[in-house]
Design a protein around this motif. Structure first.
Motif, PDB file in Angstrom:
ATOM      1  N   ILE A   9      24.045   3.276   5.304  1.00 18.17           N
ATOM      2  CA  ILE A   9      25.127   3.727   4.433  1.00 18.17           C
ATOM      3  C   ILE A   9      24.991   5.205   4.110  1.00 18.17           C
ATOM      4  CG2 ILE A   9      26.081   3.492   2.101  1.00 18.17           C
ATOM      5  CD1 ILE A   9      25.476   0.506   2.299  1.00 18.17           C
ATOM      6  N   LYS A  10      23.771   5.650   3.863  1.00 17.96           N
ATOM      7  CA  LYS A  10      23.551   7.040   3.477  1.00 17.96           C
ATOM      8  C   LYS A  10      23.724   8.003   4.647  1.00 17.96           C
ATOM      9  CE  LYS A  10      20.473   6.250  -0.465  1.00 17.96           C
ATOM     10  NZ  LYS A  10      19.121   6.467  -1.015  1.00 17.96           N
ATOM     11  N   ASN A  11      23.368   7.566   5.844  1.00 19.59           N
ATOM     12  CA  ASN A  11      23.330   8.479   6.979  1.00 19.59           C
ATOM     13  C   ASN A  11      24.589   8.479   7.842  1.00 19.59           C
ATOM     14  OD1 ASN A  11      20.701   9.366   6.378  1.00 19.59           O
ATOM     15  ND2 ASN A  11      19.835   7.509   7.305  1.00 19.59           N
ATOM     16  N   LEU A  45      25.581  -2.602  -1.589  1.00 18.09           N
ATOM     17  CA  LEU A  45      26.933  -2.055  -1.721  1.00 18.09           C
ATOM     18  C   LEU A  45      27.007  -1.022  -2.844  1.00 18.09           C
ATOM     19  CD1 LEU A  45      29.002  -5.354  -1.295  1.00 18.09           C
ATOM     20  CD2 LEU A  45      29.154  -3.365   0.206  1.00 18.09           C
ATOM     21  N   MET A  46      26.216  -1.208  -3.872  1.00 17.55           N
ATOM     22  CA  MET A  46      26.239  -0.303  -5.021  1.00 17.55           C
ATOM     23  C   MET A  46      25.772   1.103  -4.669  1.00 17.55           C
ATOM     24  SD  MET A  46      24.818  -2.989  -7.898  1.00 17.55           S
ATOM     25  CE  MET A  46      24.363  -1.702  -9.061  1.00 17.55           C
ATOM     26  N   SER A  47      25.092   1.239  -3.529  1.00 20.21           N
ATOM     27  CA  SER A  47      24.629   2.565  -3.132  1.00 20.21           C
ATOM     28  C   SER A  47      25.726   3.379  -2.451  1.00 20.21           C
ATOM     29  CB  SER A  47      23.421   2.435  -2.187  1.00 20.21           C
ATOM     30  OG  SER A  47      23.805   1.817  -0.977  1.00 20.21           O
ATOM     31  N   CYS A  48      26.870   2.739  -2.207  1.00 20.05           N
ATOM     32  CA  CYS A  48      28.002   3.418  -1.564  1.00 20.05           C
ATOM     33  C   CYS A  48      29.006   3.833  -2.632  1.00 20.05           C
ATOM     34  CB  CYS A  48      28.639   2.483  -0.543  1.00 20.05           C
ATOM     35  SG  CYS A  48      30.091   3.171   0.274  1.00 20.05           S
ATOM     36  N   TYR A  49      29.536   5.054  -2.536  1.00 23.22           N
ATOM     37  CA  TYR A  49      30.454   5.568  -3.549  1.00 23.22           C
ATOM     38  C   TYR A  49      31.692   6.221  -2.925  1.00 23.22           C
ATOM     39  CZ  TYR A  49      27.311   4.804  -7.500  1.00 23.22           C
ATOM     40  OH  TYR A  49      26.529   4.225  -8.470  1.00 23.22           O
ATOM     41  N   LEU A  71      25.420  -7.452 -12.942  1.00 23.06           N
ATOM     42  CA  LEU A  71      25.132  -6.388 -11.984  1.00 23.06           C
ATOM     43  C   LEU A  71      26.439  -5.733 -11.514  1.00 23.06           C
ATOM     44  CD1 LEU A  71      22.738  -5.078 -10.456  1.00 23.06           C
ATOM     45  CD2 LEU A  71      23.144  -6.720  -8.613  1.00 23.06           C
ATOM     46  N   ALA A  72      27.448  -6.550 -11.194  1.00 28.27           N
ATOM     47  CA  ALA A  72      28.737  -6.023 -10.758  1.00 28.27           C
ATOM     48  C   ALA A  72      29.416  -5.254 -11.893  1.00 28.27           C
ATOM     49  CB  ALA A  72      29.637  -7.163 -10.288  1.00 28.27           C
ATOM     50  N   LEU A  73      29.285  -5.759 -13.126  1.00 23.73           N
ATOM     51  CA  LEU A  73      29.898  -5.108 -14.274  1.00 23.73           C
ATOM     52  C   LEU A  73      29.319  -3.720 -14.487  1.00 23.73           C
ATOM     53  CD1 LEU A  73      31.898  -5.512 -16.610  1.00 23.73           C
ATOM     54  CD2 LEU A  73      30.006  -6.428 -17.965  1.00 23.73           C
ATOM     55  N   HIS A  74      27.987  -3.598 -14.424  1.00 22.95           N
ATOM     56  CA  HIS A  74      27.350  -2.280 -14.586  1.00 22.95           C
ATOM     57  C   HIS A  74      27.762  -1.336 -13.458  1.00 22.95           C
ATOM     58  CE1 HIS A  74      25.196  -3.635 -17.995  1.00 22.95           C
ATOM     59  NE2 HIS A  74      24.334  -4.408 -17.343  1.00 22.95           N
ATOM     60  N   SER A  75      27.923  -1.900 -12.246  1.00 24.46           N
ATOM     61  CA  SER A  75      28.332  -1.075 -11.118  1.00 24.46           C
ATOM     62  C   SER A  75      29.740  -0.517 -11.319  1.00 24.46           C
ATOM     63  CB  SER A  75      28.273  -1.906  -9.827  1.00 24.46           C
ATOM     64  OG  SER A  75      28.708  -1.148  -8.729  1.00 24.46           O
ATOM     65  N   ILE A  76      30.652  -1.349 -11.816  1.00 23.49           N
ATOM     66  CA  ILE A  76      32.026  -0.902 -12.073  1.00 23.49           C
ATOM     67  C   ILE A  76      32.040   0.137 -13.192  1.00 23.49           C
ATOM     68  CG2 ILE A  76      34.301  -1.610 -12.895  1.00 23.49           C
ATOM     69  CD1 ILE A  76      33.757  -2.449 -10.034  1.00 23.49           C
ATOM     70  N   GLU A  77      31.246  -0.099 -14.228  1.00 28.18           N
ATOM     71  CA  GLU A  77      31.195   0.849 -15.348  1.00 28.18           C
ATOM     72  C   GLU A  77      30.713   2.217 -14.904  1.00 28.18           C
ATOM     73  OE1 GLU A  77      28.742  -1.327 -18.031  1.00 28.18           O
ATOM     74  OE2 GLU A  77      30.417  -2.342 -19.035  1.00 28.18           O
ATOM     75  N   SER A  78      29.752   2.241 -13.973  1.00 28.76           N
ATOM     76  CA  SER A  78      29.259   3.529 -13.476  1.00 28.76           C
ATOM     77  C   SER A  78      30.342   4.261 -12.691  1.00 28.76           C
ATOM     78  CB  SER A  78      28.030   3.319 -12.592  1.00 28.76           C
ATOM     79  OG  SER A  78      28.374   2.653 -11.385  1.00 28.76           O
TER      80      SER A  78
END
Length: 444
Positions: A9-11, A45-49, A71-78
């Motif tokens: 994902i990063k590369n 998936l959370m590492s992708c923005y 976990l999904a909730l914190h990801s959406i909040e970020s």
């Protein structure tokens, strides 16, 4: 799950097909039955923005495992802290179903996501969502657009393809526009093909308008195609006034269908001499409306030779399906009104496929044993389109008869045996033997 996907994902180039394949694979794993796999995939998936991951994270807000939901909730909040409005707008398709869920209280996150969507500079994204194949998505997009820019939304949605949105938009417009502005749209809205638009406009006209010609509009609406619009229009006149207007139209043979429909729905009686010409109208809708009044006992001064059976039979044989349906309404309440031999003549020599199917259904609702020979005989009709109808009618009769213990008379038993011998070859052996056993016992 190791760090292989995270490294990819990063590369990988965000727009590359390989990147989308990786996200799609992780998305698939995020829906796995095993919560451990779902959680591991979600963390990757959370590492992708770049928005490609958002769809799968949103779905996990409703995960049945509380830890994954959190976990999904914190990801959406970020992501709410970022410029993610367009990405949330792109996922509008999944949001209405998500908000309907009662597993968790999502009201706070819903408010934050909707604020992000509304903050998107252009309204084009919401406009596009009005063409979604999903009704709830179209209506959700409309509601968000109203909050974002009400006048802009109404300017577009009063002509929306979705008839519900069009009606809601006109209702809202009538609340925000002044009388002079409404006047410019009045003719268009009162003649709109959507009945909800016509109804809302007429309601505004009668309750809030000071226009001198509003009664003229109400008089026109007395003959609207919509029952609700006609009913509202009648409130603008006294009972005697609207009755006189309807009777005048009948004498002029103008707006006949809507006039007869209005008289029927308001239980207003008319004379047989007034109604009789419309029973022979060239228009099937008009004949059906006339039969409807006759069968609802809304006709006075009936001739001495009048019989309900005769007119039900005429409606039944009418080549218009609307008239057949009016006859069927009567026969559903009284299936023995017409003789079985007459009904069979319709099945054997139908004026239309609809009349044939209705006649067979009425036969099936007749006396248990007297209807049986006709249902068997129907299997011999050489019509591939009718064969399924005939078999369904016999099966329905068989199921209903299992609930009945009525015995057959000797005459009925003989007729059933004769019919089974003549037409039983159309049945499978097991059913034929079972029916023969039932006839011999004369009861179920």
């Amino acid at each position: 799950m190791d760090n292989f996907f995270r490294a990819l994902i990063k590369n990988l180039d965000p727009d590359s097909s390989s990147k989308h394949l990786v996200i799609a694979e992780l998305g698939k794993r995020s829906k796995d039955r095993d919560g451990r796999y779902r959680e591991a995939a979600l963390r990757e998936l959370m590492s992708c923005y770049d928005g490609t991951e958002l769809h799968y994270i949103l779905l996990r807000l409703n995960d049945w495992v509380p830890q994954i939901h959190e976990l999904a909730l914190h990801s959406i909040e970020s992501r709410l802290k970022l410029d993610y409005g367009m990405h949330f707008l792109s996922e509008l398709e999944v949001l209405p179903a998500l908000w309907r869920s009662s597993r968790y209280d999502l009201s706070a996150i819903r408010q934050s996501i909707e604020e992000k969507i509304i903050q998107v500079e252009s309204s084009n994204g919401l406009r596009i969502k009005l063409d979604s194949p999903k009704r709830e998505v179209r209506q959700y997009a409309y509601q968000l657009w109203l909050v974002k820019n009400k006048l802009e939304a109404l300017a577009v949605c009063v002509s929306a393809k979705d008839i519900e949105i069009r009606a809601m938009a006109v209702q809202e417009a009538l609340l925000v526009l002044n009388e002079t502005e409404v006047r410019t749209y009045l003719d268009k809205w009162l003649n709109n093909k959507v009945s909800g638009v016509r109804l809302a406009t007429l309601k505004w006209l009668l309750s809030k308008s000071s226009l001198d010609d509003k009664l003229d509009f109400a008089r026109q609406a007395l003959f609207d195609k919509s029952r609700a619009v006609r009913a509202l229009a009648r409130t603008a006149f006294s009972d005697q006034e609207w009755k006189d207007l309807y009777l005048k139209e009948l004498k002029l043979e103008s707006n006949v269908h809507s006039t007869l429909s209005a008289l029927a729905e308001s239980a207003t009686k008319i004379s047989f001499s007034t109604l009789e010409p419309f029973l022979h109208s060239e228009c099937g809708k008009v004949r059906a409306a006339a039969y409807s009044m006759l069968f609802k006992n809304l006709v006075e001064d009936l001739p001495t030779e009048y019989t309900l059976e005769r007119y039900v039979a005429l409606a039944f044989l009418d080549h218009s399906g609307r008239c057949s349906r009016e006859a069927n309404k009567v026969l559903q309440k009284n299936p023995r009104l017409l003789p079985l031999d007459y009904l069979w003549s319709v099945v054997a020599n139908p004026t239309s496929p609809r009349a044939r199917a209705i006649a067979l259904a009425v036969i099936a609702r007749n006396s248990k044993w007297s209807s049986f020979p006709y249902l068997l005989k129907a299997l011999s009709i050489q019509d591939p389109h009718f064969e399924k109808t005939a078999r369904n009618a016999l099966n329905q009769w068989f199921m209903d008869s299992n609930k009945s213990g009525i015995s057959a008379t000797d005459q009925e038993k003989a007729a059933c045996e004769e019919s089974l011998m003549e037409h039983g070859h159309h049945l499978r052996n097991s059913l034929r033997n079972e029916l023969r056993f039932c006839i011999d016992k004369s009861q179920f």
